[in-house]
Design an enzyme around this catalytic site. Sequence first.
Site, PDB file in Angstrom:
ATOM      1  N   THR A  11       0.821  -1.209   0.000  1.00 29.36           N
ATOM      2  CA  THR A  11       0.000   0.000   0.000  1.00 29.36           C
ATOM      3  C   THR A  11       0.853   1.257   0.000  1.00 29.36           C
ATOM      4  OG1 THR A  11      -1.630  -1.235   1.270  1.00 29.36           O
ATOM      5  CG2 THR A  11      -1.873   1.155   1.214  1.00 29.36           C
ATOM      6  N   ASP A 196       0.170  -1.175  18.239  1.00 27.25           N
ATOM      7  CA  ASP A 196       0.522  -0.159  17.249  1.00 27.25           C
ATOM      8  C   ASP A 196       0.703   1.200  17.925  1.00 27.25           C
ATOM      9  OD1 ASP A 196       0.473   0.794  14.253  1.00 27.25           O
ATOM     10  OD2 ASP A 196      -0.977   2.073  15.298  1.00 27.25           O
ATOM     11  N   LYS A 200       4.210   3.655  18.531  1.00 20.50           N
ATOM     12  CA  LYS A 200       4.259   5.079  18.150  1.00 20.50           C
ATOM     13  C   LYS A 200       4.607   5.967  19.346  1.00 20.50           C
ATOM     14  CE  LYS A 200       1.054   4.443  14.307  1.00 20.50           C
ATOM     15  NZ  LYS A 200      -0.384   4.421  13.946  1.00 20.50           N
ATOM     16  N   GLY A 298      -3.375   5.446   5.845  1.00 18.99           N
ATOM     17  CA  GLY A 298      -3.866   5.522   4.487  1.00 18.99           C
ATOM     18  C   GLY A 298      -2.712   5.657   3.519  1.00 18.99           C
TER      19      GLY A 298
END
Lengths: 414, 414
Positions: A11, A196, A200, A298
Site C-alpha cells: 500500500t 501499534d 508510536k 492511508g
Amino acid sequence: MAYIAVLGHGTVGSGVAEVLFTHAESISRRAGEDIKIKYILDIRDFPDLSYSELFTKDFDVILNDPDISTVVEVMGGLHPAYDFVKACLEKGKNVVTSNKELVAAKGAELLSIARKNNLNFLFEASVGGGVPIIRPISTCLAANEVSEIAGILNGTTNFILTKMIREQMSFATALKLAQDLGYAERNPAADIEGHDACRKICILASLTFGSHVYPDSCYTEGITKITLADVDYAESWGGVIKLIGSVKMQENGKIQIKVCPMFVSRESQLGNVDDVFNGIMVRGDATGDVVFYGKGAGKLPTASAVVADVIDCVKQQTSRKFLYWEDAKADFVDDYKNGETQMFVRCKGANISEAFDAAYKVFGELRELSRKNPEEGEAAFVTPMMTEYQLEEKLAALKALGVETLSTIRVSDY
Amino acid sequence: MAYIAVLGHGTVGSGVAEVLFTHAESISRRAGEDIKIKYILDIRDFPDLSYSELFTKDFDVILNDPDISTVVEVMGGLHPAYDFVKACLEKGKNVVTSNKELVAAKGAELLSIARKNNLNFLFEASVGGGVPIIRPISTCLAANEVSEIAGILNGTTNFILTKMIREQMSFATALKLAQDLGYAERNPAADIEGHDACRKICILASLTFGSHVYPDSCYTEGITKITLADVDYAESWGGVIKLIGSVKMQENGKIQIKVCPMFVSRESQLGNVDDVFNGIMVRGDATGDVVFYGKGAGKLPTASAVVADVIDCVKQQTSRKFLYWEDAKADFVDDYKNGETQMFVRCKGANISEAFDAAYKVFGELRELSRKNPEEGEAAFVTPMMTEYQLEEKLAALKALGVETLSTIRVSDY
C-alpha cells in the site's frame, strides 16, 4: 538527478511511486533536483504497471549501485527490513522508512549508524501517517522543554470507539465494520490490543527525551474490554473514551509511559478527534499545548510523508544533524503503578446502595456517575487522584466488601 | 560557538533572551554548538537586567561584527526593521524574524537576497506564534499539492468572539475585557479590523503557492459589526462565528484569498478552537485535512518559535535551501467577488412574513434560521451557493422589495 530505491510495493510503496510520478515537477522544484525511482524491490511481479521495468527481486543490486543515494523502506515488519536498512546505512545510503515496528525496536542502533556515517535516517511517516509530528518535535519545538505528549495514535481503534459512542454499536460489530471497510486487518490484534499505538508513543518518547524507550517497557492496554455501559458513563461524566498513548516526564527524572483507554473531556482538543483521525498533543514549557490533527494512516497520506522525508534527504546533502537519540537508559521508565491517576470504576454489589456504601467506605470521596438502565446492583464513579498501587489496594478492599469491579478506565486531565 | 544579535527587547525579544538563557544546555545539544547572544539592540536602557552589558544602541556595531552569524529581528513594524534586516542579509548574516508586517510586505525581496547570498531568512514565529506551521508547510507537506488553507490566525479576535458566544458579552464589552487582560492593544484596529490575520494568510499563501501575495490584494473584513443576534443565529445554524483567513487555489490557476468572519460548524476542527488559541487547516491532495492548533501569540510561545529558527540557522550552516517564493505574479489573485459562497443574511421588513416572502422571491430557495426574541420584522436565512457578484445583485433586489439587510456573514464548508 537523485536516484532512489523503494523496498516494498504494498500500500505505502505503491503510494510513494504514485506521489513521485504525479508530483514530479513540484517535487523537483522543492528538492532542488529531479528525484527518480531507479529500483523497486518486491518478491512479486507487477507486469501490468507502467513502471514494471523498475522491479527487482535482488536487494544486492540496490545495495551495490552507487547511484542510489536514498533508500525508502516500506516493507514493514522487522525482518528483513532491519537487515536491509542497516546494510544501506552501512553502505552510505540515506534511509527513509514508514516502519514503526522497525523504528521502535531498532531506532537507537540505526540512528547511531546514520550519525557515524553522516547520513539521514528519517521516519516521519512512522507516527501519525500524513500528520507532521516527528519533524515539528525535533525542529519547530526544539527551543521547548517538552514535558508531556498524549495522542490518539491509532485510527482503527478510534474508528471503532467512534462507532460505539455515536451509534451505540457493540465493540464486536464495530470491529467487524472496520474490517469490512479495510481499516482493520483480519488479525486486528496489533490495533485493538494497543501494540501499534505503543510503538508510536515509544518513538515519540525516544525522540523527545533522547534515549530509546522500548515497547516492552510501556504498559499497554487495548480496547477489547470496553463496553457500551462504559461509553454511557463516559458521556455522563462529560466526555468520551479514547485510546491514548501518553508519556510524561516526572520530577524524579523518569518517564511515565502507557497506552490505555481513557476518559477524555469533550472540551479538550483530543475529545473531538473522531473516526480514523489522529490527534497528538505536545505540551511544552514555552509553547503550552500544541495539537496536530489529521489522517493517521492511508496510502497517500503516509506516502506523502515518506516522500517529504526523501525530499529532505536530497536537499540536505551536506547537512545531516537531524534526528537522534541514544540507546535506552536503565531505570528511565518508571513503574507505571507509581503513576497517579483518577480512575473510572464500574462495579456491582448486592444492590446499588450497598455498592456505593462500600465504595465510599473505601475511597472516602468519589464522583458518582449514572446511566439509563443500569444492571441490577451496578454502581459507577470516578475516584480521587492516587497512585495505581493505591488503587489496586482499594479495589481489593472493595472486593473484600463483596463488590465486584466490572471495569476500570483511567481519567485524563487533557 | 555561534554568536547572535537580537534587534529589539520588547515582549518577544525579552522572551528570546529568556529561552536562550534558561534552556542553554538543551539548545546547544540540539544545535550542535553553543548559541550566545552577543548584542541586544534597543533604544532603551535596561540597567537592572543581569545581561545589561549586552545592550547597544548602535546597529552598525552588530552589522560590522563578523562574529555575528545570525540576527534576530523582533522589533516589529516596517522601519527600521526592513532596513536592518536587508543590511544584515546583504552583509552575509542569517536573519530570523517574528515580524509578520515585514514578511508580508517585503518577503519576496528579502528571500531573494537570502537565496543569492546562500543565507537563511526564517520566520516561523510570524504566523501562529508557537504553533508550528511555516516549516510543516514547507517541509513535511512538501510532497502534497496544497489546495486550500483556512485558519483562525488572530487570538485577540478569537478571544472576543468566544466571549460573545459563551457569555453573551457584547462586542464592546468583550473588546474592553481583552484590552484589560492585555490581549488587545489600546489601538486594537490591527486585530479587530482583520489586518493582522490578513498579513498572516498572505504569508501562508505566498509560501504555499510560490509567489508573493501582498496584503492589499486580500479582501479583509473585521469583526466590529458582529452582533449577539448574529451569534444566536450561528448557533441555531449549528455553529459559531470565527474570523477566518483563507486562501484557495482555483481551477483557473488564480487564488481566492480573504479574511472575514464566517459561520463555522461545531463539528469542524476549527469550530472548537476557542479563546486566544489559533487553529490552521491545511488541505492537501495526499494528506487530506491537517490541522495545527495552539497558542498563536504570547511572549514564550513566540520566542520559542524564534529560537527554533535560530537553532536551524546554526545547524544548517552548509545547507540553505529552505523557504522561498517569487515576487507577485500579475493577476494571480482573483477578484474576491468571483468567489462562490453561501451567505448568512439577517434582514428586516415590515414584518417577518413579508421579509421571508421577499427573500424567497429573490433567492428561490433558502435555509430559514430563527432565534429567541427577534427584532420586529427580522428574518434570517442562509442563501444557496453563488458568486459574490450574484449575491450583491440579489441583496439589491431584496432592498428594492423594501427589505433592509442588517448583516451578512459568509458560511464556510470546513
